[in-house]
Write a protein that holds these residues in place. Structure first.
Motif, PDB file in Angstrom:
ATOM      1  N   SER A   1       0.828  -1.200   0.000  1.00 26.78           N
ATOM      2  CA  SER A   1       0.000   0.000   0.000  1.00 26.78           C
ATOM      3  C   SER A   1       0.866   1.256   0.000  1.00 26.78           C
ATOM      4  N   PHE A   2       0.234   2.370  -0.263  1.00 24.85           N
ATOM      5  CA  PHE A   2       0.880   3.657  -0.037  1.00 24.85           C
ATOM      6  C   PHE A   2       1.081   3.830   1.457  1.00 24.85           C
ATOM      7  N   GLY A   3       1.942   4.759   1.834  1.00 25.93           N
ATOM      8  CA  GLY A   3       2.126   5.089   3.241  1.00 25.93           C
ATOM      9  C   GLY A   3       1.098   6.101   3.706  1.00 25.93           C
ATOM     10  N   ARG A   4       0.893   6.152   5.018  1.00 27.61           N
ATOM     11  CA  ARG A   4      -0.051   7.084   5.630  1.00 27.61           C
ATOM     12  C   ARG A   4       0.532   7.537   6.944  1.00 27.61           C
ATOM     13  N   THR A   5       0.750   8.856   7.096  1.00 30.18           N
ATOM     14  CA  THR A   5       1.260   9.396   8.343  1.00 30.18           C
ATOM     15  C   THR A   5       0.106   9.579   9.324  1.00 30.18           C
ATOM     16  N   VAL A   6       0.275   9.062  10.528  1.00 32.30           N
ATOM     17  CA  VAL A   6      -0.735   9.168  11.574  1.00 32.30           C
ATOM     18  C   VAL A   6      -0.593  10.538  12.226  1.00 32.30           C
ATOM     19  N   THR A   7      -1.678  11.304  12.259  1.00 30.98           N
ATOM     20  CA  THR A   7      -1.637  12.662  12.785  1.00 30.98           C
ATOM     21  C   THR A   7      -2.318  12.759  14.151  1.00 30.98           C
ATOM     22  N   GLU A   8      -2.070  13.855  14.825  1.00 35.26           N
ATOM     23  CA  GLU A   8      -2.755  14.159  16.087  1.00 35.26           C
ATOM     24  C   GLU A   8      -4.266  14.223  15.849  1.00 35.26           C
ATOM     25  N   HIS A   9      -4.647  14.789  14.733  1.00 37.13           N
ATOM     26  CA  HIS A   9      -6.073  14.881  14.391  1.00 37.13           C
ATOM     27  C   HIS A   9      -6.685  13.481  14.241  1.00 37.13           C
ATOM     28  N   ASP A  10      -5.966  12.558  13.610  1.00 41.37           N
ATOM     29  CA  ASP A  10      -6.439  11.176  13.493  1.00 41.37           C
ATOM     30  C   ASP A  10      -6.712  10.587  14.875  1.00 41.37           C
ATOM     31  N   LEU A  11      -5.743  10.749  15.767  1.00 43.45           N
ATOM     32  CA  LEU A  11      -5.858  10.185  17.112  1.00 43.45           C
ATOM     33  C   LEU A  11      -7.033  10.801  17.864  1.00 43.45           C
TER      34      LEU A  11
ATOM     35  N   VAL B   1       1.756   8.943  17.024  1.00 42.56           N
ATOM     36  CA  VAL B   1       1.485  10.131  16.226  1.00 42.56           C
ATOM     37  C   VAL B   1       2.795  10.520  15.540  1.00 42.56           C
ATOM     38  N   GLY B   2       2.739  10.752  14.246  1.00 46.65           N
ATOM     39  CA  GLY B   2       3.930  11.104  13.471  1.00 46.65           C
ATOM     40  C   GLY B   2       4.525   9.933  12.711  1.00 46.65           C
ATOM     41  N   ASP B   3       4.160   8.700  13.073  1.00 48.68           N
ATOM     42  CA  ASP B   3       4.649   7.536  12.333  1.00 48.68           C
ATOM     43  C   ASP B   3       3.945   7.453  10.974  1.00 48.68           C
ATOM     44  N   THR B   4       4.657   6.940   9.991  1.00 46.23           N
ATOM     45  CA  THR B   4       4.074   6.674   8.679  1.00 46.23           C
ATOM     46  C   THR B   4       4.017   5.165   8.509  1.00 46.23           C
ATOM     47  N   ILE B   5       2.806   4.662   8.294  1.00 41.73           N
ATOM     48  CA  ILE B   5       2.597   3.223   8.204  1.00 41.73           C
ATOM     49  C   ILE B   5       2.151   2.834   6.790  1.00 41.73           C
ATOM     50  N   HIS B   6       2.472   1.615   6.419  1.00 47.10           N
ATOM     51  CA  HIS B   6       2.004   1.050   5.158  1.00 47.10           C
ATOM     52  C   HIS B   6       1.784  -0.444   5.373  1.00 47.10           C
ATOM     53  N   ALA B   7       1.164  -1.095   4.396  1.00 44.68           N
ATOM     54  CA  ALA B   7       0.879  -2.516   4.515  1.00 44.68           C
ATOM     55  C   ALA B   7       1.525  -3.298   3.396  1.00 44.68           C
ATOM     56  N   GLU B   8       1.947  -4.496   3.728  1.00 46.08           N
ATOM     57  CA  GLU B   8       2.381  -5.486   2.756  1.00 46.08           C
ATOM     58  C   GLU B   8       1.370  -6.622   2.845  1.00 46.08           C
ATOM     59  N   VAL B   9       0.791  -6.988   1.718  1.00 45.82           N
ATOM     60  CA  VAL B   9      -0.311  -7.940   1.678  1.00 45.82           C
ATOM     61  C   VAL B   9       0.080  -9.147   0.840  1.00 45.82           C
ATOM     62  N   GLU B  10      -0.278 -10.333   1.319  1.00 47.75           N
ATOM     63  CA  GLU B  10      -0.115 -11.549   0.533  1.00 47.75           C
ATOM     64  C   GLU B  10      -1.438 -12.297   0.502  1.00 47.75           C
ATOM     65  N   VAL B  11      -1.886 -12.661  -0.688  1.00 48.16           N
ATOM     66  CA  VAL B  11      -3.088 -13.474  -0.833  1.00 48.16           C
ATOM     67  C   VAL B  11      -2.725 -14.894  -0.409  1.00 48.16           C
ATOM     68  N   THR B  12      -3.462 -15.424   0.573  1.00 49.17           N
ATOM     69  CA  THR B  12      -3.118 -16.745   1.113  1.00 49.17           C
ATOM     70  C   THR B  12      -4.108 -17.836   0.728  1.00 49.17           C
ATOM     71  N   ALA B  13      -5.316 -17.471   0.327  1.00 46.71           N
ATOM     72  CA  ALA B  13      -6.300 -18.484  -0.081  1.00 46.71           C
ATOM     73  C   ALA B  13      -7.397 -17.827  -0.905  1.00 46.71           C
ATOM     74  N   ILE B  14      -7.913 -18.566  -1.866  1.00 52.51           N
ATOM     75  CA  ILE B  14      -9.055 -18.139  -2.667  1.00 52.51           C
ATOM     76  C   ILE B  14      -9.975 -19.343  -2.798  1.00 52.51           C
ATOM     77  N   ARG B  15     -11.218 -19.182  -2.370  1.00 54.74           N
ATOM     78  CA  ARG B  15     -12.180 -20.275  -2.456  1.00 54.74           C
ATOM     79  C   ARG B  15     -13.451 -19.755  -3.123  1.00 54.74           C
ATOM     80  N   PRO B  16     -13.652 -20.071  -4.403  1.00 53.86           N
ATOM     81  CA  PRO B  16     -14.881 -19.644  -5.072  1.00 53.86           C
ATOM     82  C   PRO B  16     -16.110 -20.213  -4.359  1.00 53.86           C
ATOM     83  N   THR B  17     -17.172 -19.421  -4.304  1.00 54.85           N
ATOM     84  CA  THR B  17     -18.412 -19.898  -3.697  1.00 54.85           C
ATOM     85  C   THR B  17     -19.194 -20.720  -4.718  1.00 54.85           C
ATOM     86  N   SER B  18     -20.161 -21.465  -4.237  1.00 48.82           N
ATOM     87  CA  SER B  18     -20.938 -22.331  -5.134  1.00 48.82           C
ATOM     88  C   SER B  18     -21.973 -21.548  -5.941  1.00 48.82           C
TER      89      SER B  18
END
Length: 157
Positions: A28-38, A104-121
């Protein structure tokens, strides 16, 4: 009478399950956590804990930590916009493991891995599981979570 614009692809649409594969990774993109967010988050949720609302508080987590639920919510917002906006049908399950304080002030982002896909019936949908690792600006892992969602498919309206 519909015109050509009705057939144009919609910008910002997330991925349908057929566009995903087990083992596929995203960042993901990064996002800085602000005082306003908190302050907005603790006011909205009622988490009026001195740890979060008193800037002079010197607890075990150090200065200006944010609730783990806020970290999770911010990352989910980033992932929804980039991965499942308009294609996500339901959040089925999530298991959250906070690993280190986000402040507050940290910039966070996510790393994602698809671990399972199960089509529904029925319905052309699938249950999609992902492992999400949240990192800060120093590339330290601050949260891990597993999430399972119901995503629409190419043929699902």
């Amino acid at each position: 009478m519909p015109d050509a614009r009705d057939k144009a692809p919609l910008l910002g649409l997330g991925l349908v399950w057929q566009q995903l594969a087990v083992g596929q990774r995203f960042r993901s993109f990064g996002r800085t956590v602000t005082e306003h967010d908190l302050m907005g988050f603790v006011a909205l949720t009622g988490m009026q804990e001195p740890l979060f609302v008193d800037a002079t508080h010197t607890g075990a987590l150090g200065p200006r930590p944010v609730p783990g639920a806020l970290t999770h919510a911010l990352i989910e917002g980033l992932l929804l916009r980039g991965m499942v906006h308009g294609t996500g049908l339901a959040l089925l399950e999530t298991h959250i493991r906070p690993l280190a304080p986000v402040r507050v002030g940290d910039t966070i982002h996510a790393e994602v891995e698809v671990t399972a896909i199960r089509p529904t019936s029925t319905g052309g949908r699938a249950v999609v599981a992902c492992a999400v690792r949240v990192r800060n600006q120093r590339d330290e892992a601050v949260m891990d979570y597993d999430v399972t969602r119901l995503l629409r498919g190419e043929s699902t309206p």
